[in-house]
Design a protein around this motif. Sequence first.
Motif, PDB file in Angstrom:
ATOM      1  N   ILE A 172      -1.600  -3.388  -7.422  1.00 58.42           N
ATOM      2  CA  ILE A 172      -3.063  -3.256  -7.352  1.00 58.42           C
ATOM      3  C   ILE A 172      -3.453  -2.447  -6.115  1.00 58.42           C
ATOM      4  CG2 ILE A 172      -5.214  -4.538  -6.966  1.00 58.42           C
ATOM      5  CD1 ILE A 172      -4.014  -6.771  -8.719  1.00 58.42           C
ATOM      6  N   GLY A 173      -2.773  -2.714  -5.003  1.00 54.45           N
ATOM      7  CA  GLY A 173      -3.021  -1.937  -3.797  1.00 54.45           C
ATOM      8  C   GLY A 173      -2.707  -0.465  -3.993  1.00 54.45           C
ATOM      9  N   ALA A 174      -1.597  -0.171  -4.699  1.00 55.84           N
ATOM     10  CA  ALA A 174      -1.247   1.224  -4.977  1.00 55.84           C
ATOM     11  C   ALA A 174      -2.301   1.880  -5.870  1.00 55.84           C
ATOM     12  CB  ALA A 174       0.128   1.294  -5.634  1.00 55.84           C
ATOM     13  N   TRP A 175      -2.830   1.111  -6.822  1.00 54.89           N
ATOM     14  CA  TRP A 175      -3.873   1.632  -7.703  1.00 54.89           C
ATOM     15  C   TRP A 175      -5.121   2.009  -6.901  1.00 54.89           C
ATOM     16  CZ3 TRP A 175      -5.741   3.704 -11.931  1.00 54.89           C
ATOM     17  CH2 TRP A 175      -7.079   3.540 -12.250  1.00 54.89           C
ATOM     18  N   LEU A 227      -2.998  -0.197  -0.435  1.00 54.80           N
ATOM     19  CA  LEU A 227      -1.590  -0.591  -0.383  1.00 54.80           C
ATOM     20  C   LEU A 227      -1.213  -1.293   0.920  1.00 54.80           C
ATOM     21  CD1 LEU A 227       1.099  -0.669  -1.775  1.00 54.80           C
ATOM     22  CD2 LEU A 227       1.458   1.736  -1.181  1.00 54.80           C
ATOM     23  N   VAL A 228      -1.596  -0.741   2.051  1.00 51.89           N
ATOM     24  CA  VAL A 228      -1.247  -1.363   3.332  1.00 51.89           C
ATOM     25  C   VAL A 228      -1.917  -2.729   3.469  1.00 51.89           C
ATOM     26  CG1 VAL A 228      -1.524  -1.188   5.838  1.00 51.89           C
ATOM     27  CG2 VAL A 228      -0.749   0.789   4.532  1.00 51.89           C
ATOM     28  N   HIS A 229      -3.165  -2.819   3.074  1.00 56.04           N
ATOM     29  CA  HIS A 229      -3.881  -4.096   3.127  1.00 56.04           C
ATOM     30  C   HIS A 229      -3.187  -5.137   2.258  1.00 56.04           C
ATOM     31  CE1 HIS A 229      -7.172  -7.001   2.380  1.00 56.04           C
ATOM     32  NE2 HIS A 229      -7.601  -6.640   3.582  1.00 56.04           N
ATOM     33  N   SER A 230      -2.755  -4.728   1.059  1.00 57.32           N
ATOM     34  CA  SER A 230      -2.052  -5.649   0.167  1.00 57.32           C
ATOM     35  C   SER A 230      -0.737  -6.110   0.787  1.00 57.32           C
ATOM     36  CB  SER A 230      -1.792  -4.971  -1.181  1.00 57.32           C
ATOM     37  OG  SER A 230      -3.002  -4.646  -1.831  1.00 57.32           O
ATOM     38  N   TYR A 238       6.721  -3.783   4.288  1.00 60.68           N
ATOM     39  CA  TYR A 238       6.365  -2.449   4.766  1.00 60.68           C
ATOM     40  C   TYR A 238       7.299  -1.388   4.168  1.00 60.68           C
ATOM     41  CZ  TYR A 238       2.957  -4.234   8.126  1.00 60.68           C
ATOM     42  OH  TYR A 238       1.853  -4.815   8.704  1.00 60.68           O
ATOM     43  N   ILE A 239       8.567  -1.719   4.008  1.00 56.08           N
ATOM     44  CA  ILE A 239       9.496  -0.785   3.359  1.00 56.08           C
ATOM     45  C   ILE A 239       9.091  -0.563   1.909  1.00 56.08           C
ATOM     46  CG2 ILE A 239      11.857  -0.557   2.477  1.00 56.08           C
ATOM     47  CD1 ILE A 239      11.648   0.261   5.340  1.00 56.08           C
TER      48      ILE A 239
END
Length: 219
Positions: free
Chosen positions: A18-21, A172-175, A190-191
């Motif tokens: 979802i973060g990537a979306w 993405l980072v927030h997720s 993080y990876i």
Amino acid sequence: MQGLDFTVVAPYWDLLLIGAWWTAVLTVSAGALSFVGGILFAVIVLYAPKIVAYPVRALMWVFMGTPLLLQLFLIYFGLVQIGIDIPALAAGIVGLGLHFAVYNADIIRAGIVAVDVGQTEGARSIGFGKWQTLRHVVIPQAIRNTAPPIGGNLIALLKESSIVSVIGIAELVHSAQLAISETFRPFEFYITAAALYYILNLVLEAALRRFERHVEVSR
């Protein structure tokens, strides 16, 4: 010493995807704004009356001379104080879009100036007005000539989109940070987030290469 265990990522795949979306949505929306805004700023700086062009130049200078993070804070937190309440997602899109629009404007302005004067004269000789010549002849050629650096800015925008996590947008980072707060496994998440960014970057680069090939064919 505690070893790596990427199995902790599996229960959070939905959250990360979802973060990537939302990262993709931010990139596409802000990228479109930066492209259209770049054209608009470039045309105003080159052709508008000074009373209009100078304030736009000043705005561009402000966005070039200040950090993106500060700009996001001013848009999201600062405008509320004067009665303008912008939702976080809209603030992120506007902040990213305007930040990169000023850089696109410089690129497009140079592209417009580089268009052969004969092209303009030819268009005017067949009855095109000033704005018709710009719209149908000059700007399309300028965009063709500047497609690679504008594409480079779009890739940079994708990477910089992680900054909007500071205003609470669930990209993405927030997720990844939400998952880390529950598992206390920062390295694995993080990876994984970096790998997803890399995939998004590859998809964007492929789309840009296809666009550039289309541009070359249309010359």
